[in-house]
Scaffold this active site. Structure first.
Site: not given
Ligand code: SAH
Length: 370
Positions: A115, A118, A164, A218, A338
């Site tokens: 992603c 991230c 993960g 997500s 996050c």
């Protein structure tokens, strides 16, 4: 190496006890000691016969990851760094709120998905965590947090939203979920345990049969074109398939909605027309939205949407009758928000190297231009 009893859920521990000639019902007693009492020393399990304790000491162990660091944020968020061997560390975060205390647990060392926004993705991937390493995070946090004056557990909710992709480590995650749910261990209700997935469709179908807990997806984009770019797994399981899987999940889910997570990325997915497109996309999936202001990290290449833009986006979804919350950023001063969890990953995928090259090339270009 001795068998680690933290790897077993109740049914596996019961089988194991039978296999070493012990009474199967002792499994519940040992689960209680290990998980509710956070005990890792057989000698302290005083209501077990001495012969059983001696047998267990000889054949097995209770081994949690090693605690190597702890940080407390100004806002009460607590982060632990746990050593899982060969130079790898994982992070676990506790977020206290007035009505609940949520533990955010990691499921892998790094992440194999890519992603774009991230921090964990940039660290590459080393391996799946074992059941003992996943439940070991709750074990440590529970031991540190204890119970409230009313004898209620401080950790009332668990979310698999740390490092993960939980559904890419399916079997070990199921083992850990079973331990979270069973009364003789943590006794959490299915509604209070949430698995968050980037959208692994076949495993979502398995989860609904094997252990239907609350599900967060997500989503992050209103169409395949954008999602392909920021959540590359979308190329494998595009939105039409993901929406269908969400609907199937709801047949067995403990809550009657899916939580869609949506990270707010400036000028990428945050425009008003994206909100309208999103409303059409999810129109027949009962859901709630959780908008996540993007948490930045060095060289991320993204910016967080402005406060006003997030409000506008939210208002459009609300006007269509959707329930929308905007996630409060917690623990930012200790890099616990996050997408900021990074731990220590001995990358086996050369991803860290690849990113370093991308960043160097970009800097080189900037240099030439200036
Ligand atoms: N792999 C799982 C769980 C990971 S993290 C999943 O994809 O759902 C939990 C949430 O944080 C996910 O929605 C993830 O997309 C989001 N996230 C990742 N990086 C972020 C960042 N930098 N800022 C805000 N949210 C982020």
């Amino acid at each position: 190496m001795a068998v680690n009893l933290l790897d077993f859920d109740l049914s596996h521990l019961t089988e194991y006890f039978a296999s070493i000639g012990e009474k199967p019902f002792r499994a519940k007693q040992v689960m209680h000691w290990m998980h509710q009492m956070a005990q890792d020393d057989f000698d302290q399990m005083t209501d077990l016969a001495k012969s059983l304790r001696a047998n267990l000491k000889q054949q097995c162990c209770i081994k949690t990851p090693t605690l190597i660091g702890e940080q407390l944020s100004k806002d009460g968020t607590h982060k632990w760094l746990l050593d899982v061997g060969t130079g790898n560390g994982i992070e676990t975060v506790f977020i206290p709120e007035s009505e609940r205390g949520t533990l955010c647990v990691s499921s892998q060392i790094g992440c194999a998905l890519e992603c774009a926004f991230c921090a964990t993705a940039r660290q590459g991937f080393n391996r799946n965590l074992t059941t003992a390493e996943i439940i070991g995070q709750l074990w440590w946090a529970n031991r540190a947090m204890g119970v409230t004056p009313k004898n209620e557990r401080v950790i009332s909710n668990v979310v698999l939203m740390g490092m993960g992709e939980p559904l890419a480590n399916y079997d070990n995650v199921i083992g850990a979920l079973n331990i979270m749910l069973v009364d003789c261990a943590y006794g959490l209700s299915r509604r209070r345990v949430t698995v968050s997935t980037s959208g692994m469709v076949p495993q979502m179908d398995r989860l609904k049969e094997d252990c239907p807990v609350a599900l967060a997806v997500s989503l992050h984009a209103p169409n395949n074109e954008i999602r392909d770019k920021i959540v590359p797994l979308n190329k494998k399981y595009p939105l039409e398939e993901l929406m269908a899987a969400c609907k199937r999940y709801l047949v067995k889910a403990p809550r009657d909605f899916i939580t869609f997570e949506y990270v707010m990325l400036k000028n990428i997915n945050d425009q008003s027309h994206h909100a309208h497109e999103l409303i059409k996309l999810i129109r027949d999936v009962p859901c709630k939205f959780n908008l996540i202001p993007f948490n930045s990290f060095p060289n991320s290449g993204f910016e967080c949407s402005s406060f006003e833009q997030i409000q506008r986006f939210r208002d459009i979804l609300c006007a269509a009758g959707l329930v929308v919350t905007t996630r409060k950023t917690r623990g930012q001063d200790i890099d616990a928000a996050c997408g900021q969890l990074a731990g220590q990953v001995q990358d086996k995928t050369n991803r860290q190297q690849k990113w370093e090259q991308v960043i160097l090339a970009k800097k080189g270009k900037e240099h030439v231009v200036s």
